[in-house]
Design an enzyme around this catalytic site. Structure first.
Site, mmCIF file in Angstrom:
data_model
loop_
_atom_site.group_PDB
_atom_site.id
_atom_site.type_symbol
_atom_site.label_atom_id
_atom_site.label_comp_id
_atom_site.label_asym_id
_atom_site.label_seq_id
_atom_site.Cartn_x
_atom_site.Cartn_y
_atom_site.Cartn_z
ATOM 1 N N TYR A 109 31.520 28.388 27.808
ATOM 2 C CA TYR A 109 32.829 28.161 28.412
ATOM 3 C C TYR A 109 33.724 29.336 28.064
ATOM 4 O O TYR A 109 33.774 29.766 26.910
ATOM 5 C CB TYR A 109 33.450 26.858 27.863
ATOM 6 N N GLU A 197 39.350 30.252 34.740
ATOM 7 C CA GLU A 197 38.331 29.529 33.978
ATOM 8 C C GLU A 197 36.939 29.846 34.516
ATOM 9 O O GLU A 197 36.714 29.787 35.721
ATOM 10 C CB GLU A 197 38.590 28.016 34.078
#
Ligand code: ADP
Ligand code: MG
Length: 389
Positions: A109, A197
Site C-alpha cells: 500500500y 493512492e
C-alpha cells in the site's frame, strides 16, 4: 473531484510512475481488440467506476483469451456495480480498462495525502497492501508507516529508503522506488491533488514495481487552474441531484433517512441534522440554500429535496440574516403550490422580516406547519414523517 483508475494510470505514466500496459474499451468487441493489441496470454478486465473494492464485487476479472476478455467486458458494461464503497444502487460502468495480467509476488500500500495536523504532505505506506487499508489501520496500526515531507526541503532520498525498508523491499526494488515517490510528489503538487493512492503497488515475479491500481482526488477549489484535470470529470459517477444542485449554486447532500431538510448555512445545517437525530428521526438529505438566496432558488431547492422519493416530511429551518424571511416564505409558497405538495412541511423561520414571513405562511391556506423554535420544529418533523410513513 475523483477520476477513474485509467485516468490516474495515464497521469502516472506522464509522471514516471510505472503501470501495466492497457487501454480502455466501451464495448466487448473493443475490449477483445485491446487484449489482442496488447499481446500476451492473460489480461485483467477492470470496471471503471469512482469507487474501490471492485475486486471483491466482481469488477476485476482475469481472462485467459480474447473471447473471455469480451465476455467479462460484456458482463460489466452497461450495468451498475455495487461495492462496499458505493451506496446500494452502485455506480454505472460505462467503460472497462483492459490491461496485461501481472504475476504478483508482493502487494503493498502506498499513498500520498495532505495531513492537516502536521500541515505537510504525508506518505503512508504498508507492506500489508492490496486489502482494506482502513482495517489494517484499525487492527494492526504498527504495519503502517507515515513519512511527512517538509515543504521547503522536499522529498529526501533517505525518506525513500525509510519507505522501502518499511515495505521490506529488496535491493533491486529499492532502486525503483524513488522514481515512484518523486512522480507521486510532483503530480500531487503540480495538479493540486488532495490524495494519490496506489493500492496495490506490486512487486512482480520478475522483480518490477508497478502501480496496479490508482486513485486520485483533486482539490475542487483548484480545478479552475487545471483545465486538463477538470476535463477528466465524469458526471455519470456523481450523484445527479448533487450535480443539479451545483448548477443552482445550492449545496445538496443525500443522506439515508426520510426527512428533507432545507437550511441556510453549514453550521445551521449541522445543528438541524443533530436535532432531527436527537428527536429520533433521520434526515433524507440536506440542502443549504446559502446566504443570498431568492424566491426561485428556494423553489428549485424544494424540487430537489422532494425529488428524493424517500422524503416523508420537509423541515425548513432558515435564519433570515442577509436573506429576508418573507422572501423565503414566498419561495416556499410558490414551490408548495406549484408542486401540489401533499406531504407535511414544517417551517421554522427566524430573523429579518420574520413576522411578515410567518403571516404569509399562515394566511396561505396551504396547511404548512409553523414551528416556534428548532426544538419544536425537529420534534414536529419527526412526528409527522412517522405518521406519513
Ligand atoms: P479494487 O481496489 O477496486 O478492488 P484493484 O485494481 O486494486 O481494484 O484490483 C483488485 C485486485 O485484483 C488487486 O489487489 C490484484 O490482486 C488484482 N489485480 C488487479 N489488476 C491486476 C493485474 N493487472 N494483474 C493481476 N492481478 C491484478
Ligand atoms: Mg485497489
Amino acid at each position: 473531484m475523483n477520476i477513474h483508475e485509467y485516468q490516474a494510470k495515464q497521469l502516472f505514466t506522464v509522471y514516471g510512475v510505472p503501470v501495466p500496459k492497457g487501454d480502455i474499451a466501451e464495448c466487448a468487441a473493443n475490449a477483445a481488440k485491446v487484449a489482442e493489441q496488447l499481446g500476451g496470454d492473460a489480461w485483467v478486465v477492470k470496471a471503471q467506476i469512482h469507487a474501490g473494492a471492485r475486486g471483491k464485487a466482481g469488477g476485476v476479472k482475469l481472462a485467459r483469451d480474447a473471447r473471455e476478455v469480451a465476455e467479462h467486458a460484456a458482463e460489466m458494461l452497461g450495468k451498475r456495480l455495487v461495492t462496499h464503497q458505493t451506496d446500494a444502487f452502485g455506480l454505472p460502468v460505462n467503460c472497462v480498462w483492459v490491461e496485461e495480467a501481472s504475476a504478483i509476488k508482493n502487494e503493498f500500500y502506498l499513498s500520498l495525502l495532505l495531513d492537516r495536523e502536521s500541515e505537510r504532505l504525508l506518505f503512508v505506506a504498508s507492506a500489508a497492501g492490496g486489502m482494506d487499508i482502513e482495517a489494517v489501520a484499525a487492527e494492526t496500526p504498527e504495519k503502517i508507516v507515515r513519512i511527512p515531507v517538509h515543504p521547503a526541503a522536499g522529498l529526501q532520498a533517505y525518506q525513500g529508503r525509510q519507505i522501502g525498508a518499511a515495505l521490506g523491499l529488496g535491493k533491486e526494488q529499492q532502486v525503483q522506488l524513488p522514481a515512484i515517490l518523486n512522480g507521486m510528489y510532483e503530480l500531487f503538487l503540480s495538479k493540486d491533488c488532495s490524495q494519490i493512492e496506489i493500492n496495490p503497488l506490486i512487486e512482480t515475479e520478475d522483480g518490477k514495481l508497478l502501480a496496479l491500481d490508482g486513485k486520485i482526488n483533486f482539490d475542487d477549489n483548484a480545478l479552475a487552474l487545471h483545465p486538463d484535470i477538470a476535463a477528466l470529470r465524469d458526471a455519470s459517477q456523481e450523484d445527479p441531484k448533487e450535480a443539479e444542485a451545483k448548477q443552482f449554486d445550492l449545496n445538496y447532500i443525500t443522506l439515508g433517512g426520510n426527512i428533507g431538510c432545507m437550511v441556510n448555512g453549514a453550521g445551521l445545517a449541522m445543528a438541524t441534522m443533530d436535532m432531527v437525530k436527537l428527536k429520533g428521526g433521520a434526515p433524507a438529505n440536506f440542502l443549504d440554500v446559502g446566504g443570498g438566496t431568492n424566491k426561485d432558488k428556494v423553489k428549485e431547492a424544494f424540487k430537489l429535496i422532494l425529488s428524493d422519493g424517500t422524503v416523508k416530511a420537509v423541515l425548513v429551518n432558515i435564519f433570515g440574516g442577509i436573506v429576508k424571511c418573507d422572501v423565503i416564505a414566498a419561495g416556499i409558497l410558490a414551490a408548495v403550490e406549484d408542486m401540489h405538495l401533499t406531504i407535511p412541511v414544517v417551517v421554522r423561520l427566524e430573523g429579518t422580516n420574520v413576522e411578515q414571513g410567518l403571516a404569509m405562511l399562515k394566511n396561505s391556506g396551504l396547511g404548512l406547519t409553523p414551528a416556534e423554535d428548532l426544538n419544536q420544529a425537529a420534534e414536529l418533523a419527526v412526528k409527522l414523517a412517522q405518521e406519513v410513513a
